[in-house]
Enzyme design. Structure first.
Site, short mmCIF file in Angstrom:
data_model
loop_
_atom_site.label_atom_id
_atom_site.label_comp_id
_atom_site.label_asym_id
_atom_site.label_seq_id
_atom_site.Cartn_x
_atom_site.Cartn_y
_atom_site.Cartn_z
N HIS A 269 15.24 -31.03 48.22
CA HIS A 269 16.07 -30.85 49.43
C HIS A 269 16.13 -29.37 49.82
O HIS A 269 17.19 -28.86 50.21
CB HIS A 269 17.49 -31.39 49.19
CG HIS A 269 17.57 -32.89 49.12
ND1 HIS A 269 17.62 -33.69 50.25
CD2 HIS A 269 17.60 -33.74 48.06
CE1 HIS A 269 17.69 -34.96 49.89
NE2 HIS A 269 17.68 -35.02 48.56
N ASP A 332 19.35 -34.04 43.05
CA ASP A 332 18.94 -35.42 43.33
C ASP A 332 17.60 -35.45 44.07
O ASP A 332 17.18 -34.47 44.68
CB ASP A 332 20.00 -36.13 44.17
CG ASP A 332 20.19 -35.49 45.54
OD1 ASP A 332 20.15 -34.25 45.61
OD2 ASP A 332 20.38 -36.22 46.53
N GLU A 333 16.94 -36.57 44.02
CA GLU A 333 15.73 -36.87 44.79
C GLU A 333 14.69 -35.75 44.74
O GLU A 333 14.04 -35.43 45.74
CB GLU A 333 16.12 -37.19 46.24
CG GLU A 333 16.97 -38.45 46.34
CD GLU A 333 17.47 -38.73 47.74
OE1 GLU A 333 17.60 -39.92 48.08
OE2 GLU A 333 17.77 -37.78 48.49
N ALA A 334 14.53 -35.17 43.56
CA ALA A 334 13.52 -34.11 43.38
C ALA A 334 12.17 -34.75 43.05
O ALA A 334 11.55 -34.47 42.02
CB ALA A 334 13.96 -33.15 42.27
#
Length: 527
Positions: A269, A332-334
């Protein structure tokens, strides 16, 4: 003779009232009755109704026994009550009767309070100013909804008689606002803070960076804000907070007893940062700014030392601006970061947070690395999240990592209510009001020690939200339920009773100018 004339005048007045009613077809107004003590949100720990109500009148004073911070609570209350009542309501340090805010030792903890109401006045007692403030929110809800209006209303201003004793179940009762996908001004953030305070929320988590925008000025890396903050989802102008802006948000939140928790999401992100500085990319090439809504494609370069210089600078400057205890590092969401690099990155970054005096908070993917001692993991999985992922979170909790519960299919306030909802997303499903309320944080993840659950938080992601009205429509009526899950005992959670209390809040939202969703699951007045 004088008594006879007075009687004739009285009879004449009654006759005029009766004639007016017959002409208009209107019935005489029923006598006002105060809101019962057990009808507020969040549900209090203990309610003992009884005795005569107290009536706020032109002669009411607000007496404050305590230091300047406590007097500030008294001034806050006066500013709410004065416009609608039309009364002076002076804030004083002495006098009997009226409304009294009192600091004293007792079984209140840092945020609890006791409210006593009777014919002679209302007294709110707490050990700390935060408790007085939360007691004031209860007092607001015990008064007619018209008290929230900014013009003089007829009243009467009655507070039911009896006693409330109240302390929170959890110390973390949060709401997150994503200012990165769409930028929200200082005044818009303040408006949301005021709405959160009404329901005793005590943490404001600000999501300050993402692929679509960087929203906080960092002196040592100025292009983060000036370039990385120059757009938003859909290609709008974006924006960022100067350090003075951020300090003002923190100051204002503190007057409502909310602690600001800033988040810089990393290592994923991060497109806004990568676009601002080419050296942060593994290949040394800056990508273009991004205005879409996909996730998982960006990553800081875990193998370059400049990455950790960058993180150190950002955390140092942000920590210096933030008096609160926590700093959120995302995580998150790496998806573009290998597991090996993710672990390496978190091992390097968590000590930087500690170096600047803050406690790490991360999304629950942090448990895939090694959470620092004292770190908090924010769980955003679904009821249907894999058993393996849940087991990893449970194991971390059993090893001492505290949990903040934000299950996306329960309390993500940006999820659509139904498929017809004009705003929001639906990747976690549709989340109506009952589903958002009807769960127990203490039992949500089996195997988690009771003491590991620090509280709940309701995130508001802003891919589809562009203004305060959008935020309010998605928050109300779900936000009060999340607040109740965080404050009230598990034994008090009952949807059938709750939905009636929730329905009664709508008149207050209207008085405050809040936009809200008329869920068919709630028996709103006139529905």
């Amino acid at each position: 003779m004088r008594q006879h004339r007075r009687t004739l005048r009285l009879l004449g007045s009654l006759l005029l009232v009766a004639m007016a009613a017959s002409v208009t077809g209107a019935a005489p107004a029923p006598a006002a009755s105060p809101t019962p003590l057990d009808q507020v949100i969040p549900a209090p720990a203990s309610v003992t109704p009884g005795g005569s109500p107290y009536r706020i009148t032109r002669g009411t004073h607000i007496r404050v026994d305590g230091p300047r911070e406590a007097r500030g609570v008294g001034e806050y209350l006066a500013k709410i009550l004065r416009p609608s009542t039309g009364y002076r309501l002076p804030v004083t340090a002495q006098g009997a009767g009226g409304i009294r805010l009192r600091l004293a030792d007792g079984p209140f903890g840092a945020e609890g309070y006791r409210l006593d109401s009777g014919r002679g006045g209302v007294t709110i007692t707490a050990a700390k100013p935060a408790g007085l403030f939360h007691g004031v929110q209860t007092l607001r809800q015990l008064l007619p909804a018209a008290v929230e209006k900014d013009s003089v209303q007829p009243g009467p201003w009655l507070v039911a008689g009896g006693t409330i004793k109240d302390t929170p179940r959890y110390g973390w009762r949060g709401a997150m606002l994503d200012v990165s996908r769409h930028f929200f001004t200082v005044e818009q953030v303040k408006r949301y803070i005021d709405q959160l305070a009404l329901y005793k929320i005590n943490k404001l988590h600000l999501h300050l960076s993402d692929d679509q925008g960087w929203r906080i000025a960092i002196d040592s890396w100025p292009r983060l804000a000036t370039y990385g903050g120059s757009t938003e989802v859909g290609g709008g102008p974006g924006g960022f907070y100067t350090k003075a802006d951020y300090r003002e948000i923190v100051r204002y939140a503190s007057t409502r007893f909310l602690e600001v928790v800033p988040e810089i999401d990393m290592p994923g992100h991060t497109n806004a940062a990568l676009a601002s500085y080419a050296d942060l990319n593994c290949d040394g090439v800056a990508p273009p700014l991004y205005t879409g809504t996909e996730v998982g494609f960006s990553s800081l370069c875990a193998g370059k030392e400049i990455t950790y210089d960058f993180v150190d600078d950002v955390i140092r400057e942000l920590a210096a601006l933030t008096p609160g205890r926590y700093l959120h590092i995302g995580g998150d969401e790496a998806h573009s970061t290998s597991h090996e690099d993710y672990v390496k990155f978190m091992d390097r970054v968590q000590p930087i947070v500690a170096k600047y005096g803050k406690t790490v908070v991360g999304w629950h993917q942090l448990t895939g690395a090694t959470p620092a001692k004292g770190a908090l993991a924010q769980y955003w999985g679904l009821d249907g999240t894999s058993a393996e992922e849940k087991a990893r979170v449970v194991k971390a909790a059993q090893s001492g990592t505290g949990l903040i519960l934000s299950p996306a299919d329960r309390v993500y306030l940006d999820m659509k209510y139904t498929k017809e909802t004009p705003l929001g997303l639906s990747w976690a499903g549709f989340v109506e009001v009952k589903r958002s309320y009807d769960w127990d944080p203490g039992a949500y993840l089996p195997g988690v020690p009771g003491g590991a659950v620090r509280g709940v938080e309701a995130p508001m992601w802003s891919e589809t939200l562009e203004n305060s009205g959008h935020v309010e429509f998605m928050a109300f009526p779900r936000l009060p339920g999340v607040a109740e899950l965080g404050w009230s005992s598990a034994a008090s959670h009952d949807w059938e009773r709750y939905k009636g209390r929730l329905a009664a809040q709508a008149e207050r939202w209207d008085a405050l100018g809040i936009e809200w969703y008329r869920s068919p699951q709630v028996p709103w007045s006139g529905q």
